[in-house]
Design a protein around this motif. Sequence first.
Motif, PDB file in Angstrom:
ATOM      1  N   THR A   1      -4.533   0.224  -1.535  1.00  0.00           N
ATOM      2  CA  THR A   1      -3.844   0.454  -0.266  1.00  0.00           C
ATOM      3  C   THR A   1      -3.884  -0.808   0.577  1.00  0.00           C
ATOM      4  O   THR A   1      -4.948  -1.429   0.734  1.00  0.00           O
ATOM      5  CB  THR A   1      -4.509   1.600   0.518  1.00  0.00           C
TER       6      THR A   1
ATOM      7  N   ILE B   1      -0.229   1.283  -4.161  1.00  0.00           N
ATOM      8  CA  ILE B   1       0.032   0.951  -5.560  1.00  0.00           C
ATOM      9  C   ILE B   1      -0.974   1.690  -6.429  1.00  0.00           C
ATOM     10  O   ILE B   1      -2.188   1.564  -6.237  1.00  0.00           O
ATOM     11  CB  ILE B   1      -0.094  -0.565  -5.801  1.00  0.00           C
ATOM     12  N   SER B   2      -0.473   2.452  -7.371  1.00  0.00           N
ATOM     13  CA  SER B   2      -1.348   3.162  -8.306  1.00  0.00           C
ATOM     14  C   SER B   2      -0.813   2.967  -9.715  1.00  0.00           C
ATOM     15  O   SER B   2       0.403   2.918  -9.930  1.00  0.00           O
ATOM     16  CB  SER B   2      -1.429   4.660  -7.973  1.00  0.00           C
TER      17      SER B   2
ATOM     18  N   LEU C   1       2.986   2.769 -13.707  1.00  0.00           N
ATOM     19  CA  LEU C   1       2.832   2.152 -12.395  1.00  0.00           C
ATOM     20  C   LEU C   1       3.723   2.850 -11.379  1.00  0.00           C
ATOM     21  O   LEU C   1       4.868   3.214 -11.676  1.00  0.00           O
ATOM     22  CB  LEU C   1       3.208   0.669 -12.457  1.00  0.00           C
ATOM     23  N   HIS C   2       3.173   3.028 -10.173  1.00  0.00           N
ATOM     24  CA  HIS C   2       3.965   3.564  -9.059  1.00  0.00           C
ATOM     25  C   HIS C   2       3.619   2.754  -7.817  1.00  0.00           C
ATOM     26  O   HIS C   2       2.455   2.684  -7.407  1.00  0.00           O
ATOM     27  CB  HIS C   2       3.685   5.043  -8.816  1.00  0.00           C
ATOM     28  N   ALA C   3       4.628   2.127  -7.226  1.00  0.00           N
ATOM     29  CA  ALA C   3       4.435   1.323  -6.022  1.00  0.00           C
ATOM     30  C   ALA C   3       5.304   1.892  -4.904  1.00  0.00           C
ATOM     31  O   ALA C   3       6.474   2.228  -5.115  1.00  0.00           O
ATOM     32  CB  ALA C   3       4.795  -0.135  -6.285  1.00  0.00           C
ATOM     33  N   ASN C   4       4.719   1.976  -3.721  1.00  0.00           N
ATOM     34  CA  ASN C   4       5.401   2.572  -2.574  1.00  0.00           C
ATOM     35  C   ASN C   4       5.150   1.709  -1.348  1.00  0.00           C
ATOM     36  O   ASN C   4       4.004   1.344  -1.059  1.00  0.00           O
ATOM     37  CB  ASN C   4       4.885   3.999  -2.349  1.00  0.00           C
ATOM     38  N   TYR C   5       6.206   1.379  -0.618  1.00  0.00           N
ATOM     39  CA  TYR C   5       6.067   0.654   0.644  1.00  0.00           C
ATOM     40  C   TYR C   5       6.795   1.433   1.739  1.00  0.00           C
ATOM     41  O   TYR C   5       7.934   1.890   1.548  1.00  0.00           O
ATOM     42  CB  TYR C   5       6.671  -0.756   0.549  1.00  0.00           C
TER      43      TYR C   5
ATOM     44  N   GLU D   1      10.419   2.553  -3.194  1.00  0.00           N
ATOM     45  CA  GLU D   1       9.536   2.969  -4.285  1.00  0.00           C
ATOM     46  C   GLU D   1      10.003   2.364  -5.606  1.00  0.00           C
ATOM     47  O   GLU D   1      11.212   2.192  -5.844  1.00  0.00           O
ATOM     48  CB  GLU D   1       9.510   4.490  -4.421  1.00  0.00           C
ATOM     49  N   TRP D   2       9.026   2.061  -6.437  1.00  0.00           N
ATOM     50  CA  TRP D   2       9.299   1.621  -7.802  1.00  0.00           C
ATOM     51  C   TRP D   2       8.385   2.402  -8.736  1.00  0.00           C
ATOM     52  O   TRP D   2       7.176   2.396  -8.576  1.00  0.00           O
ATOM     53  CB  TRP D   2       9.065   0.122  -7.965  1.00  0.00           C
ATOM     54  N   GLU D   3       8.983   3.078  -9.694  1.00  0.00           N
ATOM     55  CA  GLU D   3       8.203   3.884 -10.636  1.00  0.00           C
ATOM     56  C   GLU D   3       8.462   3.402 -12.057  1.00  0.00           C
ATOM     57  O   GLU D   3       9.617   3.342 -12.507  1.00  0.00           O
ATOM     58  CB  GLU D   3       8.581   5.359 -10.508  1.00  0.00           C
TER      59      GLU D   3
ATOM     60  N   ALA E   1       1.507  -0.066   2.131  1.00  0.00           N
ATOM     61  CA  ALA E   1       1.851  -0.161   0.716  1.00  0.00           C
ATOM     62  C   ALA E   1       0.775   0.532  -0.103  1.00  0.00           C
ATOM     63  O   ALA E   1      -0.419   0.341   0.133  1.00  0.00           O
ATOM     64  CB  ALA E   1       1.990  -1.619   0.290  1.00  0.00           C
TER      65      ALA E   1
END
Length: 385
Positions: free
Chosen positions: A234, A200-201, A145-149, A134-136, A198
């Motif tokens: 998504t 991404i929001s 931004l919030h990215a999740n894989y 995750e990257w917030e 993945a």
Amino acid sequence: VNAVSGANGGNAIVQPAFQFPQTSPSSSSATLGGGSLEQANDPRFRDLQAAQWNLTVEHQVTPSDVARVSYVGMSNYRLPVTIDLNQIAPSSIPWDTGATAGAFVDTRAPYQNWTLLMSSENIGQASYQAAIGEWEHRTSHGLMLHANYTWARNLSDAQGSDAPTVFSGEEAYAVEIANRFNLKSDRGNVVATPRHRALISGTYQLPFGQGRAWNGPRAVNAVLGGWDISTVSTLQTGDWLTPTTSPAFDQSNTGMAVRSGGGAILRPDCGAGDPYKSTAPGAFFNLGAFTETPAGAGRFGSCGVGVLEGPNLINVNSGLAKSVSFHEHYKVRFEATFTNVLNRSNFAPPQTNISNISTFGALTAVLPQGLGGNRTGQLAMRFDF
């Protein structure tokens, strides 16, 4: 006991055809099979059990950015699996040996006066393993931004079917599996847990307008100022699918096709060919990678559960909004939101029955709107006071 009319008008007492504890018929002329029980539960059926664990490492990269890596695991025990207590084991001995041809029950079945005896048992298991990155980015310079894989591996032998198409519920009721003597053959990828996913929001405030980085004249701000863009996107690999075939091709000698009152599903043999290299137009899977089980094999098909990966999904939802303030008490907000803004064709999982040659692997439909289907748009205006 049974009561029948006697010669003198009275009642004569005779013994019933079946008496406990002897449940087999006493006469060879009795009609066997034809009765089913759908469905019973093990009288010692217990609650399901799960064990969960996780490990997370988090690091503050900048005052506005946080990176996080996690490992998540879960094991489930005593999951319900429906079996047929009257099923015989696969073998090379033809079905119904020594009995009337076409009978519903084989002479080797333990309960001769029954057909199906469906029972839910605490014999299933499931295992979930996932690595999550995750990257917030907390709101800074107008950007949030919030990215999740997620990489996930979810295996189970209790998916409610020999060829599951949806998540199995927690209820005990389901169709019986084809082979209760080899539950491991039903262990495979859980249908709706993609291997890669993945999400991404985020929201970005364009740097034009009053209170933002570039503040211009009122007329310029009225046109260019106050705009925000947002997205929820998504990207994921497809659902796990299972090849099937018609019960007419059953070579297990268990009477699967004859005992049609149940819902067991037959799987074919998997060959050495690449299931994704199809030469047929519009076909997602290669029919040549599968074959019917050879005649006289005395077994079920070799294909496992969830051995095929369906079409992937790329779904970009986005929004555009503008706020305009009038005095300090009034505000107008305009919004435009779109699903699947790229209008990408995200196909629904294809049919996987190899006995239906014309439909096997064919991409014939897209996902529903809002779930990756055709692009839709909505305009709205709101007045705050």
